[in-house]
Every structure is written in C-alpha cells, then in structure tokens.
Design an enzyme around this catalytic site. Structure first.
Site, PDB file in Angstrom:
ATOM      1  N   ASP A  31       0.834  -1.202   0.000  1.00  0.00           N
ATOM      2  CA  ASP A  31       0.000   0.000   0.000  1.00  0.00           C
ATOM      3  C   ASP A  31       0.867   1.249   0.000  1.00  0.00           C
ATOM      4  O   ASP A  31       0.571   2.244  -0.636  1.00  0.00           O
ATOM      5  CB  ASP A  31      -0.889   0.037   1.257  1.00  0.00           C
ATOM      6  CG  ASP A  31      -2.005  -0.977   1.151  1.00  0.00           C
ATOM      7  OD1 ASP A  31      -2.117  -1.592   0.071  1.00  0.00           O
ATOM      8  OD2 ASP A  31      -2.741  -1.152   2.139  1.00  0.00           O
ATOM      9  N   LYS A  85     -31.685  -3.762  15.239  1.00  0.00           N
ATOM     10  CA  LYS A  85     -30.597  -3.001  14.604  1.00  0.00           C
ATOM     11  C   LYS A  85     -29.316  -3.140  15.416  1.00  0.00           C
ATOM     12  O   LYS A  85     -29.209  -2.578  16.512  1.00  0.00           O
ATOM     13  CB  LYS A  85     -31.026  -1.534  14.511  1.00  0.00           C
ATOM     14  CG  LYS A  85     -30.060  -0.639  13.788  1.00  0.00           C
ATOM     15  CD  LYS A  85     -30.707   0.716  13.553  1.00  0.00           C
ATOM     16  CE  LYS A  85     -29.796   1.675  12.813  1.00  0.00           C
ATOM     17  NZ  LYS A  85     -28.691   2.144  13.627  1.00  0.00           N
ATOM     18  N   LYS A  92     -35.931   3.653  17.219  1.00  0.00           N
ATOM     19  CA  LYS A  92     -34.875   3.648  18.244  1.00  0.00           C
ATOM     20  C   LYS A  92     -35.408   3.267  19.623  1.00  0.00           C
ATOM     21  O   LYS A  92     -36.543   3.608  19.962  1.00  0.00           O
ATOM     22  CB  LYS A  92     -34.246   5.046  18.329  1.00  0.00           C
ATOM     23  CG  LYS A  92     -33.430   5.447  17.099  1.00  0.00           C
ATOM     24  CD  LYS A  92     -32.191   4.612  17.034  1.00  0.00           C
ATOM     25  CE  LYS A  92     -31.295   4.953  15.873  1.00  0.00           C
ATOM     26  NZ  LYS A  92     -30.269   5.899  16.133  1.00  0.00           N
TER      27      LYS A  92
HETATM   28  S1  IVH Z   1     -30.576  -1.703   5.963  1.00  0.00           S
HETATM   29  C1  IVH Z   1     -31.217   1.098   3.080  1.00  0.00           C
HETATM   30  N1  IVH Z   1     -30.827  -3.332   7.957  1.00  0.00           N
HETATM   31  O1  IVH Z   1     -28.204   0.933  10.266  1.00  0.00           O
HETATM   32  C2  IVH Z   1     -31.253   0.796   4.503  1.00  0.00           C
HETATM   33  N2  IVH Z   1     -29.361  -1.486   8.239  1.00  0.00           N
HETATM   34  O2  IVH Z   1     -28.930   3.834   9.745  1.00  0.00           O
HETATM   35  C3  IVH Z   1     -29.945   0.816   5.229  1.00  0.00           C
HETATM   36  N3  IVH Z   1     -28.185  -1.428  10.394  1.00  0.00           N
HETATM   37  O3  IVH Z   1     -25.728   1.859   7.956  1.00  0.00           O
HETATM   38  C4  IVH Z   1     -29.383  -0.470   5.567  1.00  0.00           C
HETATM   39  N4  IVH Z   1     -29.092  -3.279  11.206  1.00  0.00           N
HETATM   40  O4  IVH Z   1     -25.166   0.043   9.656  1.00  0.00           O
HETATM   41  C5  IVH Z   1     -30.231  -2.212   7.517  1.00  0.00           C
HETATM   42  N5  IVH Z   1     -31.134  -4.911   9.615  1.00  0.00           N
HETATM   43  C6  IVH Z   1     -30.544  -3.805   9.183  1.00  0.00           C
HETATM   44  C7  IVH Z   1     -29.605  -3.082   9.969  1.00  0.00           C
HETATM   45  C8  IVH Z   1     -29.039  -1.911   9.462  1.00  0.00           C
HETATM   46  C9  IVH Z   1     -28.231  -2.288  11.437  1.00  0.00           C
HETATM   47  C10 IVH Z   1     -27.377  -0.196  10.338  1.00  0.00           C
HETATM   48  C11 IVH Z   1     -26.460  -0.110   9.152  1.00  0.00           C
HETATM   49  C12 IVH Z   1     -26.840   1.159   8.429  1.00  0.00           C
HETATM   50  C13 IVH Z   1     -27.566   1.903   9.491  1.00  0.00           C
HETATM   51  C14 IVH Z   1     -28.593   2.821   8.888  1.00  0.00           C
END
Ligand code: IVH
Length: 676
Positions: A34, A119, A309
């Site tokens: 790198d 999440k 949340k």
């Molecule tokens: S979907 C298009 N699914 O949440 C939707 N995200 O705020 C975005 N995350 O950057 C991704 N669990 O790091 C999705 N089951 C889940 C998730 C998830 C955690 C996080 C991910 C994303 C953030 C969005």
C-alpha cells in the site's frame, strides 16, 4: 529538467500506476505494498501540481476511487449505502406508514407487512461476490465511496469466501453489520471504550493479522447491486442468506401493521440485555421488493424503511454556562455547557437548548442541575431542571437581543403559513457581515454534501479565517499554499494533500454549487430542483438580473419562501461577486437529468384531480425518472396536463385555452409503456 523529460517521467509513472490498479482491482492481487502504491500516486500528483501542462486520463486526480488515503484505497459503491430515518414512538410510525400509503395511493385499510430486524450497533460493510466468490469488501465510508478493507473482512469467519449454492446470483453485493459480541468483548485485552469502537478499530488495522486477533462477527441483512437475484421480498431474502451460508439476526420477524410493530418492539426491548450483542433499535423494511422499488429514496434514505430507536439514556449534571451559537443562516442557538457526564458510554459536555422559548418554558438557568437525554446519534438535549435544588441567588437567563458576534439587531420572523412568530431569533445582518455567520457559511461550503473538500475540517476553516487566508468562498481556490506549508502543525505533505483535495473539487456539478452557496431554505433537494431548472451556471446567474426569477415558482417543490430567499440572495452585491469569482476558478458542470434520453425527454407535465392507485408524488418521481419535469402552474410552456377524478375546472379550461394536450391516466402511463 526540460519539458520532454518531465513528460516522460510523468507518463512512466502513470503507466506503472495503471498496472498496479489492474492487479489490484481486476486480478484482486496487489503487486505492491500500500505504501509503495500511495507514494507513486502522490509523486504523480505533485508533478501535476508543479507542471500544469501534464495531463492524463489515467491520472489519479481523474479516477474516482484512487484518491490518496492513509491506509486503504477508496472505491465508489455501485449502489450507494444509504442511511435510515429515525422513529422514536408510535406517532412517528403512524406517520411513516401514512406517508407510504399516500405515496402508493392506498387506503388506510391496506395491510403493509414489514421485515422487523433488530438493529445491531456495529459497522456496516459491503461484500462483493462474483461467480460465487468473495472478491471485494468495502466499508460504508460516506455512503458514496468506501474504503477497500477486503483483506481485513476476509479474516472474519462468518463471511463465506465461496458459495456453493446453485441459486446464488452471478453478481451480488451483500451488505450487513460487523460487530463484536458482548461476551467476546469482555475477554479482549485491548482497551476500547465499547464493542462498537473495538469492531471499528480492528476493521481499520493496517495489518489483517491484527484484525484476526479480534473475534469479529458478521450478520447480513440487505444487498446493493445484483445480477440474477430471483427473490421477491425481504423475509425470503433473509432466509436465502442463511441457505447461502451467511448468518442473519435470529430475531428478525415478519410483522404486519403499526400495532404489531409496537408489540414486537416492546418484547425485544424487554429482553434487550439478555442478547449477547448491542442493539439500539429495530429496523422496519417494507417486505415486498416491488413496493420498495416504487417507493424509492429521498435524499439519502429509503422511503420504505425506518429505524425505530430504543428509549434513550439519561443522566443528571450541572449547567456550567449557556452559550449562544450563531448558525450560517443567522439563527441564535443556545447551548448548555454541562459538567462532563457519561451517558450510555459517551461523554457528554454540551446539550442543545433549541431556542429562546425553550429556555423560557423550562426556566433553564446557569448553575441548575439538569436531566440530560441522549438518543442514538441525536444531539443530547435537556429534559428538565431541578428547581428545588436551585441556588437562592440564581437568576433567570436573559436571551441576548443583539447578535453576540456582530452587534446587529436580532429578529424573530413572522411565519405567514403558520401565522405565528418564529421561535428562532436571528441576527438580521445580511451576507458576509457577521463574522460568525461567515465562518459557518464557509464551513458549509466545504462540507460533505457541498464541495466535500476532504481534510478541510471545521477547525481548519476557523483557523484560516483567523489568519486572513479565507474570507469568502472563492479564497479557498486561491490559497497561498507556501504560507500554509509553514504554519504550525502543517508541512509539505499535509499541504500537498490539502491542495490536492481542493483541486479535485474544482470540477463541480451545478446542484452541488447551488447547495454550497448556503441560500436559506435551499437544501440538497431544492438545489437539485433549481439546478435541473436552470440547467447551466450561466442561466442561473443571468436569472439574477431578470424578473423571470418568478418563473421558478412554476417548479414543483419551490414555494414562495424559497423564491423570496433566492431573490434575497441575488439582491446582495457580495453574493453576485462571489458567483463571478467562483466562475473564474471552477469548472461547473451543467445539470444532467438521470436519463437524459428518457421517454419524457424535455417534456413538462402537470397533474390535476385524483389518480387511481398512484399518488401525485409517485407520478412526479415517474416523470423525473424518465427525464421529464413536473410543474405546478399552467403556462404556455406546459406540454401536457394529466387529469384524474374531479380535476380543477379552472386548470382544465386554462389548458384548453392554451391548446395544451390533455391526457387521462391511461394515456399518460402508455407514454411510459406501462399498461394498467
Ligand atoms: S438496511 C437502506 N438493515 O443501520 C437501509 N441497516 O442507519 C440501510 N443497520 O448503515 C441499511 N441493522 O449500519 C439495515 N437490519 C438492518 C440493519 C441496518 C443495522 C445499520 C447499518 C446502516 C444503518 C442505517
């Protein structure tokens, strides 16, 4: 050295770099370290900045994804990695569902099913598979481009390197979360504040052997681009991920309707501490892919998903001072400086007080003990103060009536729509008079969504302003780099890096430029609308002199407030001069519609009346996706009027009078080859 020799040296270096890139990206076998790669790239950039006659289409300054980076190469995501809007309670969820039903033009009794996915609070990653093999792994980065962390991701056991299932797509970008389980985190010798930091830190190790030492896990939950995926909904996709050898969250569930979402939410929240990984909420995604596609995205989040949340964390601490911050639009925002306190693993020393009314209503004073709340990544705020524990000498906080930065008078505007006085007090000075406003405008100018000048952070803006290096936006492109190189904390390399970042952004789209100007009420979306309307920078500037500016009221999405703000901007001589100066140093790209040659190329549409099974918003996105534009008033420039049920008579009459073709819903859909 003579010109020929310099050119020869430059070309040799470029050729070598092209070879390196080939090995790295196509063959997935880096042929150099790198460091050697970065050194070569930097030496090319230095040559270019010294000798303006050097130019190559393969220059790292022209190719996306080959920017200088400390440890990792950057690569553009083929499909951006979006973020999610947040919901904090039942009302937010009801609104979320309502917006979806409105957009899809469905009645409130239409059942929407969601994939409800706890999440995980980790680090998201994108894994690119080609012909069933794991090829490239990227971090999220800014959502548009991420860092190539393939080698580090490859150390994670949960990430399959080869997939043996026959139905695995030919190409797919599997996305998910890298995290550490709480029990594993406890046994770590390394010192990290929390599991998330540990995951992030170990993913960014220079040496993959260091990453390997940390027990990282991976859970998959979505995909970016794909070729050959034959699944129709999210829950089936999650099942398929398991079949293919990926781990998914065992608590994922198919749920219908807001009431059931809430039951599921409280059940999971109750058992939150029993789970061996941190979750900060639940993601809800419309299950049906077809509906997801129709719903599409707004700015940088999908319309079809939201993050619900969990209740936030609270703590009590003392208010040491109340400071007034001045934003780029002149808004005076009070901020409480509090005695640093740990709220859910994060040290908090500032809390927003929103505005003057909020301080009044809650009678918040310096010296008070306050309950502070922090929810996810939202700025902490004060819930209440304990009046019983208050000092007898304590005095009411008096909000300044003059701008603390420039001494101008401050005003609370009257909102003609709500018929109320605005809660926010603003510095009434205009343009580039108030020091604090100017600094904030400059920070906005270089920020991510605007010029996105890498390495030009807020502190640098403040420092350069103090040193008289930048006073107006155009100064950023005429910096005295010799002076910068000799500043404390700077050197040749860091100066070269900054120069490079600035030069890279001299090529800018009209929409980004308009957004960067920081015109009040013109955010990312409105800047996009204006840029599509004006098409070129010269049109944009020339409109400043004419009354034709009123025409922008015809554009769907631009209202009186936005129009007045744009007019105000053009009425200011300093702004006009800034535009003139920027034009000298920038290459401003004309607006491009997504598909320039779409079926509705250069046609304008207006809708009146209720359509069947499709909302106004969806019609508008359909028109725009096919290179047409939608307007909100009838002029002779209008190409088609689309009529639904109970159209406004006046509009139909006007269209007839101006001989504008009138379409019913089916005729319109036929233009797009959609038959209903
Ligand atoms: S979907 C298009 N699914 O949440 C939707 N995200 O705020 C975005 N995350 O950057 C991704 N669990 O790091 C999705 N089951 C889940 C998730 C998830 C955690 C996080 C991910 C994303 C953030 C969005």
């Amino acid at each position: 050295m003579n010109k020929k020799k310099i050119e020869f040296e430059y070309k040799t270096k470029i050729k070598l770099l092209v070879d390196y890139n080939k090995n790295y990206y196509d063959a997935s076998k880096p042929s150099v370290t790198d460091k050697a790669y970065d050194d070569l790239k930097n030496s090319i950039l230095i040559l270019e900045s010294k000798y303006s006659f050097l130019n190559s289409k393969n220059s790292p300054s022209k190719i996306v994804g080959y920017k200088p980076s400390k440890n990792f190469l950057k690569t553009a995501h083929r499909v951006p990695m979006l973020s999610l809007a947040n919901a904090f309670g039942r009302d937010d969820l009801i609104n979320f569902e309502k917006r979806i039903l409105n957009f899809l033009s469905k009645n409130s009794d239409f059942n929407l099913s969601y994939s409800a996915e706890p999440k995980i609070d980790g680090i998201s990653a994108s894994l690119i598979y080609k012909n069933s093999e794991f090829k490239i792994g990227l971090s999220r980065g800014d959502g548009k481009e991420g860092e190539d962390i393939t080698a580090n991701l490859a150390t994670i056991k949960d990430i399959p390197k080869k997939i043996h299932s026959k139905d695995f797509p030919e190409e797919i970008d599997i996305r998910g979360e890298v995290f550490i389980q709480n029990s594993d985190f406890k046994n770590l010798n390394e010192k990290f504040a929390n599991p998330r930091n540990a995951a992030s830190g170990s993913l960014r190790q220079k040496n993959p052997n260091d990453t390997k030492k940390i027990p990282l896990r991976f859970i998959a939950y979505t995909f970016g681009f794909e070729k050959g995926l034959k699944i129709k909904n999210q829950i089936d996709f999650l099942d398929k991920l398991n079949d293919w050898g990926f781990k998914t969250n065992p608590l994922n569930k198919l749920v219908t309707g807001v009431d059931n979402l809430l039951i599921n939410y409280f059940n999971i929240e109750k058992d939150r501490t029993k789970i061996d990984f941190d979750i900060d909420g639940i993601v809800y995604k419309i299950n049906n892919f077809e509906l997801q596609k129709r719903l599409g995205n707004v700015a940088n989040a999908p319309r079809w998903a939201i993050a619900h949340k969990f209740a936030s964390n609270k703590a009590i601490s003392k208010i040491i001072n109340i400071e007034i911050q001045i934003g780029r639009t002149g808004a005076l925002t009070p901020v409480a400086k509090i005695k640093p306190v740990n709220i859910g693993g994060v040290i908090v020393s500032n809390a927003t007080l929103h505005n003057e009314d909020e301080i009044d209503r809650k009678d918040i004073r310096v010296g008070d003990l306050a309950t502070i709340e922090r929810a996810g990544d939202v700025i902490p705020h004060i819930l209440s103060v304990d009046k019983r524990k208050r000092d007898k000498q304590s005095i009411k906080f008096i909000f300044p009536k003059k701008c603390p930065s420039c001494g101008s008078k401050t005003i609370k505007e009257f909102n003609h729509i709500t018929k109320k006085e605005d809660a926010v007090r603003r510095c009434a000075s205009e343009g580039y008079v108030c020091e604090k406003i100017v600094i904030e405008k400059l920070k906005h100018f270089v920020s991510k969504e605007a010029f996105n000048i890498e390495g030009f952070g807020k502190k640098i803006v403040e420092n350069f302003w103090k040193l008289n290096l930048i006073k107006l936006p155009q100064d950023i492109f005429n910096l005295d780099f010799k002076k910068i190189e000799n500043l404390e904390g700077w050197g040749k390399q860091s100066m070269e890096n900054l120069k490079y970042s600035i030069n890279q952004r001299k090529n800018i789209s009209l929409e980004k430029l308009i957004y960067s100007l920081g015109i009040r009420h013109i955010g990312v979306e409105n800047a996009k609308i204006l840029s599509k309307y004006f098409k070129s920078f010269s049109n944009f500037v020339s409109f400043s002199s004419g009354t034709s500016l009123d025409d922008i009221l015809d554009i769907d999405g631009i209202g009186e407030t936005q129009l007045n703000s744009v007019k105000g901007f053009f009425n200011n001589k300093i702004n006009l001069n800034i535009l003139k100066e920027l034009q000298k140093v920038l290459i401003i790209k004309d607006a491009v519609t997504k598909d320039k040659n779409g079926l509705l190329k250069e046609k304008t549409f207006m809708v009146t009346g209720k359509l069947n099974g499709i909302s106004r918003a969806e019609v508008k996105s359909l028109i725009e996706e096919n290179s047409g534009s939608s307007v909100s008033t009838i002029t002779k420039k209008l190409n088609y009027l689309i009529i639904g049920d109970k159209p406004t008579k006046k509009k139909v009459d006007q269209a007839k009078e101006l001989q504008i073709p009138i379409l019913n819903q089916n005729q319109f859909l036929k233009m797009l080859n959609i038959t209903s």
